[in-house]
Write a protein that holds these residues in place. Structure first.
Motif, mmCIF file in Angstrom:
data_model
loop_
_atom_site.group_PDB
_atom_site.id
_atom_site.type_symbol
_atom_site.label_atom_id
_atom_site.label_comp_id
_atom_site.label_asym_id
_atom_site.label_seq_id
_atom_site.Cartn_x
_atom_site.Cartn_y
_atom_site.Cartn_z
ATOM 1 N N THR A 69 0.829 -1.205 0.000
ATOM 2 C CA THR A 69 0.000 0.000 0.000
ATOM 3 C C THR A 69 0.863 1.255 0.000
ATOM 4 O O THR A 69 0.539 2.245 -0.666
ATOM 5 C CB THR A 69 -0.944 -0.011 1.221
ATOM 6 N N PHE B 97 -6.147 -1.153 7.315
ATOM 7 C CA PHE B 97 -6.627 -1.049 8.690
ATOM 8 C C PHE B 97 -8.130 -1.288 8.821
ATOM 9 O O PHE B 97 -8.568 -1.892 9.804
ATOM 10 C CB PHE B 97 -6.255 0.306 9.297
ATOM 11 N N ALA B 98 -8.922 -0.829 7.867
ATOM 12 C CA ALA B 98 -10.373 -1.040 7.946
ATOM 13 C C ALA B 98 -10.750 -2.480 7.615
ATOM 14 O O ALA B 98 -11.850 -2.926 7.957
ATOM 15 C CB ALA B 98 -11.109 -0.075 7.020
ATOM 16 N N ARG B 99 -9.840 -3.205 6.963
ATOM 17 C CA ARG B 99 -10.088 -4.607 6.579
ATOM 18 C C ARG B 99 -8.867 -5.452 6.936
ATOM 19 O O ARG B 99 -8.132 -5.907 6.059
ATOM 20 C CB ARG B 99 -10.373 -4.703 5.076
ATOM 21 N N THR C 265 -1.887 7.560 5.105
ATOM 22 C CA THR C 265 -2.870 7.178 6.120
ATOM 23 C C THR C 265 -4.213 6.869 5.482
ATOM 24 O O THR C 265 -4.860 5.877 5.841
ATOM 25 C CB THR C 265 -3.003 8.287 7.180
ATOM 26 N N ALA C 266 -4.633 7.685 4.530
ATOM 27 C CA ALA C 266 -5.901 7.415 3.840
ATOM 28 C C ALA C 266 -5.855 6.060 3.132
ATOM 29 O O ALA C 266 -6.801 5.268 3.212
ATOM 30 C CB ALA C 266 -6.205 8.539 2.846
ATOM 31 N N LEU D 6 -3.802 3.445 3.808
ATOM 32 C CA LEU D 6 -3.730 2.360 4.790
ATOM 33 C C LEU D 6 -5.070 2.141 5.477
ATOM 34 O O LEU D 6 -5.483 1.001 5.697
ATOM 35 C CB LEU D 6 -2.646 2.650 5.837
ATOM 36 N N ASN D 7 -5.751 3.234 5.819
ATOM 37 C CA ASN D 7 -7.063 3.089 6.450
ATOM 38 C C ASN D 7 -8.023 2.327 5.550
ATOM 39 O O ASN D 7 -8.749 1.446 6.007
ATOM 40 C CB ASN D 7 -7.649 4.449 6.822
ATOM 41 N N THR D 8 -8.024 2.656 4.263
ATOM 42 C CA THR D 8 -8.942 2.025 3.313
ATOM 43 C C THR D 8 -8.539 0.598 2.978
ATOM 44 O O THR D 8 -9.367 -0.312 2.993
ATOM 45 C CB THR D 8 -8.994 2.855 2.011
ATOM 46 N N GLU D 9 -7.266 0.399 2.664
ATOM 47 C CA GLU D 9 -6.818 -0.884 2.112
ATOM 48 C C GLU D 9 -6.356 -1.906 3.149
ATOM 49 O O GLU D 9 -6.326 -3.101 2.844
ATOM 50 C CB GLU D 9 -5.691 -0.632 1.105
ATOM 51 N N GLU E 23 -0.517 12.111 5.105
ATOM 52 C CA GLU E 23 -1.977 12.108 5.002
ATOM 53 C C GLU E 23 -2.464 11.165 3.895
ATOM 54 O O GLU E 23 -3.425 10.420 4.082
ATOM 55 C CB GLU E 23 -2.489 13.533 4.795
#
Length: 176
Positions: free
Chosen positions: A59, A149-151, A141-142, A144-147, A138
């Motif tokens: 990512t 951390f959220a999954r 982080t966006a 990683l959050n999407t690809e 930023e």
């Protein structure tokens, strides 16, 4: 192509059996039954680390940063002034100062941080996030959050249980 599609194409075919479960059986057969559960747990943890790190690095790669460099950027982003002494960065990231020096060298070369002498201690260095570094942090982080951390590949209950278990392990090791 999405990151998920790319991930599945690049992965080898799954094995027919769990090699860690097979190793656990071998441990028992060799008379190491007391150590077998711990071996399976630690080996599973290390394999899970490889899986998670590969997802994170894939990512971050398009943004030109590794996870180690991303951690430095985020520590600076979360600081009040966008800067911290290098020694404090090493302490907070729980890594050797040499590792921080290497990460900062790469970040500085990419124009994402600056390094200056500490005004009150000529032996110390202050690392400061640049506007470009803030933008990369930023974006990273966006992504990683999407690809990632959220999954994370686990259900919410399993994630919370894992956090608790690993927290106990880290605490027993003296992390905090």
């Amino acid at each position: 192509m999405t990151a998920e599609t790319s991930d599945t194409r690049d992965r080898p075919a799954p094995l027919a059996a769990d090699p860690i479960a097979s190793a656990r059986e071998q441990w028992v057969e060799h008379g190491w039954e007391d150590a077998a559960p711990g071996m399976a747990a630690i080996t599973s943890l290390m394999r899970a680390h490889q899986i998670a790190l590969a997802r994170v690095e894939a990512t971050l790669k398009p943004l030109g940063v590794s996870f180690a460099r991303y951690e430095v950027l985020m520590l600076l982003l979360f600081s009040k002034r966008g800067s911290l002494p290098m020694k404090l960065v090493a302490s907070r990231l729980q890594v050797h100062p040499t590792s921080v020096t290497n990460a900062v060298d790469r970040l500085e070369g990419a124009g994402l941080v600056t390094r200056e002498a500490h005004p009150g201690d000529r032996r110390a260095l202050i690392i400061t996030l640049t506007p470009e570094g803030r933008a990369v942090a930023e974006k990273a982080t966006a992504a990683l959050n999407t690809e990632v951390f959220a999954r994370p590949g686990l259900g919410a209950g399993d994630v919370e249980a894992l956090i608790r278990v690993l927290g106990r392990m880290r605490q027993q090791a003296g992390d905090f």
